[in-house]
Design a protein around this motif. Structure first.
Motif, short mmCIF file in Angstrom:
data_model
loop_
_atom_site.label_atom_id
_atom_site.label_comp_id
_atom_site.label_asym_id
_atom_site.label_seq_id
_atom_site.Cartn_x
_atom_site.Cartn_y
_atom_site.Cartn_z
N PRO A 1 0.62 -1.30 -0.08
CA PRO A 1 0.13 -0.09 0.08
C PRO A 1 0.91 1.21 0.06
O PRO A 1 0.32 2.40 -0.55
CB PRO A 1 -0.86 -0.16 1.34
N PHE B 1 0.72 2.80 -3.19
CA PHE B 1 -0.56 3.44 -3.81
C PHE B 1 -0.45 4.96 -3.78
O PHE B 1 -0.02 5.61 -2.71
CB PHE B 1 -1.52 3.08 -3.07
N ALA C 1 -2.14 7.35 -2.97
CA ALA C 1 -3.52 7.64 -2.33
C ALA C 1 -3.70 9.19 -2.41
O ALA C 1 -5.04 9.69 -2.62
CB ALA C 1 -3.29 7.05 -1.06
N GLU C 2 -2.70 10.14 -2.02
CA GLU C 2 -3.01 11.34 -1.94
C GLU C 2 -3.40 12.12 -3.32
O GLU C 2 -4.53 12.82 -3.37
CB GLU C 2 -1.83 12.19 -1.51
N PHE D 1 -4.93 10.17 -5.71
CA PHE D 1 -6.39 9.90 -6.16
C PHE D 1 -7.19 10.71 -5.31
O PHE D 1 -8.31 10.86 -5.74
CB PHE D 1 -6.14 8.27 -5.65
N ALA D 2 -6.97 11.05 -4.18
CA ALA D 2 -7.94 11.74 -3.22
C ALA D 2 -8.28 13.12 -3.91
O ALA D 2 -9.57 13.38 -4.03
CB ALA D 2 -7.48 12.11 -1.66
N ALA D 3 -7.24 13.73 -4.38
CA ALA D 3 -7.46 14.93 -4.87
C ALA D 3 -8.44 14.80 -6.13
O ALA D 3 -9.14 15.57 -6.49
CB ALA D 3 -6.34 15.90 -5.09
N ALA E 1 -10.39 12.41 -7.10
CA ALA E 1 -11.59 11.83 -6.51
C ALA E 1 -12.64 12.88 -6.51
O ALA E 1 -13.66 12.96 -6.80
CB ALA E 1 -11.67 10.96 -5.56
N ALA F 1 -3.11 0.82 -8.01
CA ALA F 1 -3.65 0.03 -6.92
C ALA F 1 -4.70 -0.92 -7.28
O ALA F 1 -5.60 -0.69 -8.31
CB ALA F 1 -4.16 1.22 -5.77
N GLY G 1 -7.31 -1.87 -5.74
CA GLY G 1 -8.68 -1.66 -5.17
C GLY G 1 -9.75 -0.92 -5.95
O GLY G 1 -10.85 -1.06 -5.90
N VAL G 2 -9.09 0.00 -6.76
CA VAL G 2 -9.67 0.32 -8.02
C VAL G 2 -9.33 -0.49 -9.14
O VAL G 2 -8.46 -0.76 -9.67
CB VAL G 2 -9.16 1.93 -8.28
N ILE H 1 -10.81 8.35 -12.11
CA ILE H 1 -9.82 8.75 -11.44
C ILE H 1 -8.47 8.23 -12.06
O ILE H 1 -7.44 8.92 -12.23
CB ILE H 1 -9.86 7.88 -9.99
#
Lengths: 472, 472
Positions: free
Chosen positions: A126, A129, A131-132, A134-136, A138, A321, A323-324, A357
């Protein structure tokens, strides 16, 4: 069993009988539930659907392990008689009766203790990934484009992302379909190409997600030998002479589980054999971007395919990642069109938020940098794992050099059965995946798959030491 | 065709011939591509895989419409011969040869003009999507729990979300599995239960996503009559007497496409017939929460199932959003266990970001309020649609009162063929879905499905007026 007493029993039937008595001793409540054991080996020995009274799945699964001499390739199907009036079993399709649960997933249940250092599992780390970012992204696609990111989308996939994948693979967009992870790609290809009994050639060893998709169509699997350069051409040719192969499933780049890289020369030979015997090639390539050593040539077989014989499978799971859920198939348009119709029936469309995303991320040009980051992350772990193995197993085992991917594969001396030591290993605070589940011919009992993806550097070193202790 | 000249040709074969000539006239480049038309009706008339030289899919699809007298149930399969050397067609599985593209999705391509008011399509309105809340939640689950939201997850689904769904359905968590939308639920159930030729009873009309999942397993579909109270028990009983039904597929609440609500009395009768003839029931319930009229009783058949005979399908697509793909199956544990193994082979797990967002949303207790919002949104549109229909079609058509869901279904006088007027309608700036694709027996040519979900109030009124003009 009473009526069978007079007949000579094959050893496995005797084993089932022995287990039943053993299970009875262990659990006072055994007669309460009915359960069928239907293990491939049981079937082979004509004890199909032999009924065993037993208390718990777990006991049965372990028993099957015992029955097959500790070499449980697949823990077999355990059936329970319904509590309701309707016995679902009699409604099952032939394919459903052939379904086999993943031996690895079954294993995962027993390994959730943080004290246990895990070389089992096959998930990416992980920490890799994005993630940061992706968050922006998303946040933006959800607020500004809900009519795309939250709505049904095209079965084929978000057009701009299809084009991105096509451009990256240097094919036309019409030769690409996005899928719900590359497992769905395997499932759709199986659906479109396989009838019950069709023969799929697979590497020895091979990825269990592949075999499970083929078994789900009641295909017959034929094992093909590998060496350090990948598929042994003579072995493939030999299988193709004896059997009418419909397709070959191969993972040329840093194979799961073997970690091997097929040489370019071998890729030529494999394609030549496929042309000669006229079968298709499913080229699964989840790890092709995870290269850690200079000079490792990952050029896909697909790149030399002029005839539409190769179906190439890619995925964002290991470089972004899992999970997507987003994978893809590259193949001849005529097949991709058919796969699209199959996918319509399978899930209408893949997740549109996921695709939105990933599309934004790729469109912003961030993928190459991300791949560099992921490579750097795993490169160090791979080096650590290999040097620790050299330190603790040098001279008494061999393992794959793994110039990329997530796994190394270790072969111990012939007398060792890795499956039978898994409980000892867990007790010693380390886990691995026994190799035999990956061999469709039931061999490989002295092998194991080790991932260097999951653990911290320190735990990685410590884990190999513990492993050496278990196999001292 | 030369060799067939001497034999008497059935009318459809003549039709194919006629089309070929017609297509030749329209397109100078027709001989360039080879294409096979393989339409169910063609097969019925023994012109299986009749080869037609033609230029474009679109022309062929329209031609099939012409061939079947404008009643195109399913636009049939259009095959193209590969440009490469490998002819993929010869590798196709029997199930793949039975795949049928969705007539509705084919239609969607032609309707992207904002000037056209659309009563076609079946998507929920994006204004109902809780996009802002999802954005806030996505930000949190991505930043704080990337090891869940971006990692592989359990095949069964995120445990807390499974428990939420189970509690809502008043069943045990072990009786639930989450799926990649409820289309995957249909696909997995088909996989687990259907062999080629098994008989599935379906309502006349019924949802095309259901039939496509059954056709993908080469099942045989048997139509059962409906009236305003839902399935006509005598019709179901009649079919069950004549044929060995394996399962009944039904959408009791605000059916797609009919908009009908099955009465509770009828649900009793249907379950009783299933018990008597021993078949399973797949109860698809995407619209059960979308109730707009007091007193509409949506209690599922599943709620009176004591025997494990009913498999209940739910989804978040209509109450939250379909782009985050999340549906579920409630059924007997023995079947759910089997479905889990099938899902392992199908996609390993559903999207974990999607599940994480929905899980947080539901856990925060926001679902009941959201459902109220969605109901309020559609309640007004439904009333508008029904009153506009009364104004413009009163006395010369009838339509479903649609006490919930997204659709009303209109039946015009017998002489009208709605499929043949679709081009006129588009030219007049309005679209609908011709009803016949929903009837597995090829009837319903004088029906159409109208959704009131998509358009603004003003355009909704205007659209019905335009529709009245088309069918004046």
């Amino acid at each position: 069993m009473g009526r069978d007493q007079a007949r000579p029993r094959p050893s496995l039937r005797r084993g089932v009988h022995r287990f039943r008595n053993r299970a009875r001793r262990r659990d006072g409540n055994l007669e309460r539930d009915g359960a069928d054991v239907d293990h491939p080996r049981c079937r082979a020995h004509a004890v199909h659907q032999h009924r065993i009274r037993a208390g718990a799945d777990r006991v049965i699964v372990r028993a099957i392990g015992l029955l097959s001499g500790g070499r449980t390739v697949v823990p077999g199907r355990v059936r329970r008689v319904d509590r309701g009036k309707v016995v679902i079993e009699k409604f099952l399709s032939a394919d459903a009766r052939n379904l086999r649960p993943s031996a690895i997933r079954a294993l995962a249940k027993y390994i959730n203790d943080p004290k246990v250092i895990s070389f089992a599992g096959g998930s990416p780390n992980p920490e890799t990934f994005p993630a940061e970012r992706f968050a922006a992204i998303a946040d933006r696609v959800l607020r500004e484009r809900r009519n795309v990111s939250l709505q049904y989308g095209p079965t084929r996939g978000l057009p701009r992302l299809c084009e991105f994948v096509a451009a990256r693979s240097r094919v036309k967009s019409e030769e690409v379909i996005l899928t719900t992870g590359s497992q769905q790609a395997l499932d759709l290809i199986s659906h479109c190409l396989l009838d019950a009994g069709d023969i799929v050639a697979v590497e020895l060893p091979t990825y269990i997600g592949g075999t499970s998709a083929f078994y789900a169509r009641s295909a017959t699997l034929a094992g093909v030998a590998q060496d350090d350069d990948g598929i042994v051409p003579e072995s493939l040719d030999d299988v193709a002479r004896k059997k009418r192969i419909k397709l070959l499933y191969t993972i040329p780049n840093f194979q799961n589980p073997s970690g091997r890289l097929m040489s370019q020369r071998r890729r030529d030979r494999v394609l030549e054999i496929a042309n000669r015997h006229d079968f298709l090639i499913v080229e699964d390539d989840p790890y092709g971007d995870l290269v850690y050593v200079e000079g490792a040539d990952t050029t896909p077989i697909k790149s030399r395919d002029r005839d539409g014989r190769v179906l190439y499978l890619g995925t964002f799971s290991k470089i972004l990642a899992p999970g997507v859920r987003c994978g893809w198939i590259v193949g001849p348009k005529s097949l991709i069109d058919r796969v699209e119709i199959a996918k319509q029936a399978a899930d209408l469309c893949s997740g549109m938020l996921d695709q939105s995303i990933i599309d934004e991320y790729c469109h912003a040009g961030e993928l190459p940098g991300q791949i560099e980051n992921v490579r750097a992350f795993y490169r160090g772990k791979r080096a650590l794992m290999l040097s620790a193995l050299q330190e603790h197993f040098g001279g008494r085992a061999h393992w794959t050099a793994a110039s990329g991917g997530l796994f190394t594969f270790m072969t111990l001396s012939d007398s060792i059965d890795t499956a039978s030591r898994i409980e000892t290993a867990v007790a010693n605070g380390v886990t691995y995946v026994p190799g035999s589940p990956f061999f469709v011919d039931g061999s490989g009992q002295n092998t194991m798959r080790l991932t260097f993806a999951k653990e911290s550097d320190e735990r990685l070193r410590e884990g190999v030491q513990r492993l050496a202790h278990v196999f001292a």
